[in-house]
Design a protein around this motif. Sequence first.
Motif, PDB file in Angstrom:
ATOM      1  N   ARG A  77       0.853  -1.188   0.000  1.00 61.24           N
ATOM      2  CA  ARG A  77       0.000   0.000   0.000  1.00 61.24           C
ATOM      3  C   ARG A  77       0.893   1.242   0.000  1.00 61.24           C
ATOM      4  O   ARG A  77       1.836   1.342   0.785  1.00 61.24           O
ATOM      5  CB  ARG A  77      -0.897  -0.001   1.233  1.00 61.24           C
ATOM      6  N   ILE A  78       0.586   2.195  -0.881  1.00 60.50           N
ATOM      7  CA  ILE A  78       1.338   3.457  -0.909  1.00 60.50           C
ATOM      8  C   ILE A  78       0.977   4.263   0.335  1.00 60.50           C
ATOM      9  O   ILE A  78      -0.188   4.542   0.600  1.00 60.50           O
ATOM     10  CB  ILE A  78       1.027   4.279  -2.168  1.00 60.50           C
ATOM     11  N   ILE A  79       1.999   4.625   1.089  1.00 60.75           N
ATOM     12  CA  ILE A  79       1.826   5.450   2.285  1.00 60.75           C
ATOM     13  C   ILE A  79       2.370   6.856   2.041  1.00 60.75           C
ATOM     14  O   ILE A  79       1.767   7.838   2.435  1.00 60.75           O
ATOM     15  CB  ILE A  79       2.547   4.807   3.500  1.00 60.75           C
ATOM     16  N   GLY A  80       3.531   6.932   1.380  1.00 64.11           N
ATOM     17  CA  GLY A  80       4.163   8.218   1.136  1.00 64.11           C
ATOM     18  C   GLY A  80       4.317   8.508  -0.348  1.00 64.11           C
ATOM     19  O   GLY A  80       4.742   7.645  -1.114  1.00 64.11           O
ATOM     20  N   LEU A  81       3.973   9.732  -0.738  1.00 63.92           N
ATOM     21  CA  LEU A  81       4.083  10.200  -2.119  1.00 63.92           C
ATOM     22  C   LEU A  81       5.294  11.122  -2.250  1.00 63.92           C
ATOM     23  O   LEU A  81       5.822  11.599  -1.240  1.00 63.92           O
ATOM     24  CB  LEU A  81       2.803  10.943  -2.509  1.00 63.92           C
ATOM     25  N   PRO A  82       5.741  11.394  -3.479  1.00 67.35           N
ATOM     26  CA  PRO A  82       6.903  12.273  -3.651  1.00 67.35           C
ATOM     27  C   PRO A  82       6.723  13.600  -2.917  1.00 67.35           C
ATOM     28  O   PRO A  82       5.672  14.230  -2.994  1.00 67.35           O
ATOM     29  CB  PRO A  82       6.962  12.481  -5.166  1.00 67.35           C
ATOM     30  N   GLY A  83       7.750  13.984  -2.172  1.00 68.77           N
ATOM     31  CA  GLY A  83       7.724  15.239  -1.424  1.00 68.77           C
ATOM     32  C   GLY A  83       7.168  15.122  -0.020  1.00 68.77           C
ATOM     33  O   GLY A  83       7.283  16.061   0.768  1.00 68.77           O
ATOM     34  N   ASP A  84       6.566  13.983   0.319  1.00 69.10           N
ATOM     35  CA  ASP A  84       6.000  13.801   1.659  1.00 69.10           C
ATOM     36  C   ASP A  84       7.091  13.615   2.694  1.00 69.10           C
ATOM     37  O   ASP A  84       8.067  12.911   2.466  1.00 69.10           O
ATOM     38  CB  ASP A  84       5.108  12.554   1.731  1.00 69.10           C
ATOM     39  N   GLU A  85       6.897  14.240   3.828  1.00 65.55           N
ATOM     40  CA  GLU A  85       7.683  13.941   5.020  1.00 65.55           C
ATOM     41  C   GLU A  85       6.761  13.094   5.890  1.00 65.55           C
ATOM     42  O   GLU A  85       5.644  13.504   6.191  1.00 65.55           O
ATOM     43  CB  GLU A  85       8.052  15.232   5.738  1.00 65.55           C
ATOM     44  N   LEU A  86       7.182  11.898   6.240  1.00 67.17           N
ATOM     45  CA  LEU A  86       6.304  11.057   7.038  1.00 67.17           C
ATOM     46  C   LEU A  86       7.054  10.350   8.142  1.00 67.17           C
ATOM     47  O   LEU A  86       8.261  10.139   8.061  1.00 67.17           O
ATOM     48  CB  LEU A  86       5.515  10.066   6.181  1.00 67.17           C
ATOM     49  N   TYR A  87       6.282  10.042   9.182  1.00 67.52           N
ATOM     50  CA  TYR A  87       6.834   9.297  10.310  1.00 67.52           C
ATOM     51  C   TYR A  87       5.691   8.658  11.073  1.00 67.52           C
ATOM     52  O   TYR A  87       4.524   9.025  10.904  1.00 67.52           O
ATOM     53  CB  TYR A  87       7.668  10.205  11.225  1.00 67.52           C
ATOM     54  N   TYR A  88       6.044   7.680  11.877  1.00 70.10           N
ATOM     55  CA  TYR A  88       5.096   7.037  12.787  1.00 70.10           C
ATOM     56  C   TYR A  88       5.511   7.351  14.200  1.00 70.10           C
ATOM     57  O   TYR A  88       6.688   7.251  14.541  1.00 70.10           O
ATOM     58  CB  TYR A  88       5.096   5.515  12.613  1.00 70.10           C
ATOM     59  N   GLU A 115      -1.717  -3.242  21.890  1.00 66.53           N
ATOM     60  CA  GLU A 115      -0.407  -3.615  21.371  1.00 66.53           C
ATOM     61  C   GLU A 115      -0.010  -2.679  20.237  1.00 66.53           C
ATOM     62  O   GLU A 115      -0.834  -2.320  19.387  1.00 66.53           O
ATOM     63  CB  GLU A 115      -0.461  -5.061  20.859  1.00 66.53           C
ATOM     64  N   VAL A 116       1.251  -2.253  20.215  1.00 64.40           N
ATOM     65  CA  VAL A 116       1.749  -1.388  19.149  1.00 64.40           C
ATOM     66  C   VAL A 116       1.725  -2.165  17.846  1.00 64.40           C
ATOM     67  O   VAL A 116       2.236  -3.281  17.747  1.00 64.40           O
ATOM     68  CB  VAL A 116       3.186  -0.896  19.451  1.00 64.40           C
ATOM     69  N   PHE A 117       1.102  -1.576  16.835  1.00 69.15           N
ATOM     70  CA  PHE A 117       0.947  -2.238  15.549  1.00 69.15           C
ATOM     71  C   PHE A 117       2.045  -1.837  14.577  1.00 69.15           C
ATOM     72  O   PHE A 117       2.612  -2.669  13.888  1.00 69.15           O
ATOM     73  CB  PHE A 117      -0.439  -1.914  14.979  1.00 69.15           C
ATOM     74  N   THR A 118       2.345  -0.538  14.501  1.00 69.39           N
ATOM     75  CA  THR A 118       3.421  -0.038  13.643  1.00 69.39           C
ATOM     76  C   THR A 118       4.443   0.661  14.526  1.00 69.39           C
ATOM     77  O   THR A 118       4.130   1.663  15.168  1.00 69.39           O
ATOM     78  CB  THR A 118       2.885   0.951  12.587  1.00 69.39           C
ATOM     79  N   ASP A 119       5.637   0.101  14.577  1.00 72.34           N
ATOM     80  CA  ASP A 119       6.694   0.689  15.410  1.00 72.34           C
ATOM     81  C   ASP A 119       7.035   2.094  14.931  1.00 72.34           C
ATOM     82  O   ASP A 119       6.960   2.399  13.731  1.00 72.34           O
ATOM     83  CB  ASP A 119       7.950  -0.192  15.369  1.00 72.34           C
ATOM     84  N   ASP A 120       7.444   2.938  15.873  1.00 67.80           N
ATOM     85  CA  ASP A 120       7.837   4.306  15.544  1.00 67.80           C
ATOM     86  C   ASP A 120       9.008   4.299  14.567  1.00 67.80           C
ATOM     87  O   ASP A 120       9.931   3.488  14.680  1.00 67.80           O
ATOM     88  CB  ASP A 120       8.268   5.059  16.800  1.00 67.80           C
ATOM     89  N   PHE A 121       8.960   5.220  13.597  1.00 72.89           N
ATOM     90  CA  PHE A 121      10.091   5.438  12.702  1.00 72.89           C
ATOM     91  C   PHE A 121       9.946   6.794  12.036  1.00 72.89           C
ATOM     92  O   PHE A 121       8.870   7.393  12.031  1.00 72.89           O
ATOM     93  CB  PHE A 121      10.217   4.329  11.641  1.00 72.89           C
ATOM     94  N   THR A 122      11.052   7.283  11.500  1.00 71.09           N
ATOM     95  CA  THR A 122      11.049   8.459  10.648  1.00 71.09           C
ATOM     96  C   THR A 122      11.718   8.057   9.341  1.00 71.09           C
ATOM     97  O   THR A 122      12.501   7.101   9.295  1.00 71.09           O
ATOM     98  CB  THR A 122      11.835   9.637  11.261  1.00 71.09           C
ATOM     99  N   LEU A 123      11.418   8.787   8.282  1.00 72.70           N
ATOM    100  CA  LEU A 123      12.084   8.519   7.003  1.00 72.70           C
ATOM    101  C   LEU A 123      13.590   8.651   7.149  1.00 72.70           C
ATOM    102  O   LEU A 123      14.345   7.845   6.606  1.00 72.70           O
ATOM    103  CB  LEU A 123      11.605   9.491   5.919  1.00 72.70           C
ATOM    104  N   GLU A 124      14.005   9.660   7.892  1.00 71.69           N
ATOM    105  CA  GLU A 124      15.444   9.901   8.037  1.00 71.69           C
ATOM    106  C   GLU A 124      16.147   8.716   8.704  1.00 71.69           C
ATOM    107  O   GLU A 124      17.228   8.314   8.281  1.00 71.69           O
ATOM    108  CB  GLU A 124      15.690  11.183   8.822  1.00 71.69           C
ATOM    109  N   ASN A 125      15.509   8.136   9.742  1.00 76.59           N
ATOM    110  CA  ASN A 125      16.113   6.973  10.395  1.00 76.59           C
ATOM    111  C   ASN A 125      16.225   5.784   9.445  1.00 76.59           C
ATOM    112  O   ASN A 125      17.199   5.026   9.510  1.00 76.59           O
ATOM    113  CB  ASN A 125      15.307   6.527  11.616  1.00 76.59           C
ATOM    114  N   LEU A 126      15.232   5.595   8.605  1.00 77.23           N
ATOM    115  CA  LEU A 126      15.211   4.429   7.714  1.00 77.23           C
ATOM    116  C   LEU A 126      16.017   4.619   6.440  1.00 77.23           C
ATOM    117  O   LEU A 126      16.622   3.672   5.943  1.00 77.23           O
ATOM    118  CB  LEU A 126      13.762   4.091   7.311  1.00 77.23           C
TER     119      LEU A 126
END
Length: 179
Positions: A77-88, A115-126
């Motif tokens: 599933r597309i979550i982020g599109l070009p130019g998006d800044e995203l994080y959980y 229960e946590v379903f999606t662990d925290d993350f940022t684009l920069e970390n990944l």
Amino acid sequence: MRVLWQTAKTIAVVTILSIVVREFLFTNYIVYGQSMMPTIHDGERIIVDKIGYELMEPDRFDLIIFHADEDSDYIKRIIGLPGDELYYEDDTLYVNGAPVEEDFLEETRGGASTEVFTDDFTLENLTNEHTVPEDHVFVLGDNRKNSIDSRQIGFVPMEEIVGRANMTFWPPQNIRFFK
């Protein structure tokens, strides 16, 4: 002899039309694995719309098929599109600083589960990027705990997208359309 010639022409036309439809319009895929459950189950067959998808702008939450490598195609599933800044953060998706509802995950999450379903993350970390690059998308599987997706493989180049999943057609009791 005339019947043989007519049959050969008919077979040739049907073959050519089948190739054109499969290569440029629609194709089908068998889903392997559990990364998109419960939206799509292991072994279900889906129809993929290829009509001009490479020319269209993808939409957030589209279910797409893409070439993950030379041997494998994935559905995510597309979550982020070009130019998006995203994080959980705290199991919430943030796109460009604003929280975004993912209603399609309610069945997967199990309702009121704590229960946590999606662990925290940022684009920069990944990815070491602040935003999704031009001509790329960021994808996740609906079964977040059991999915190989952009968190592991990085951004998906748009030219690797085969098309958008439209519906499941097999097994017959599971026929349904996707938004």
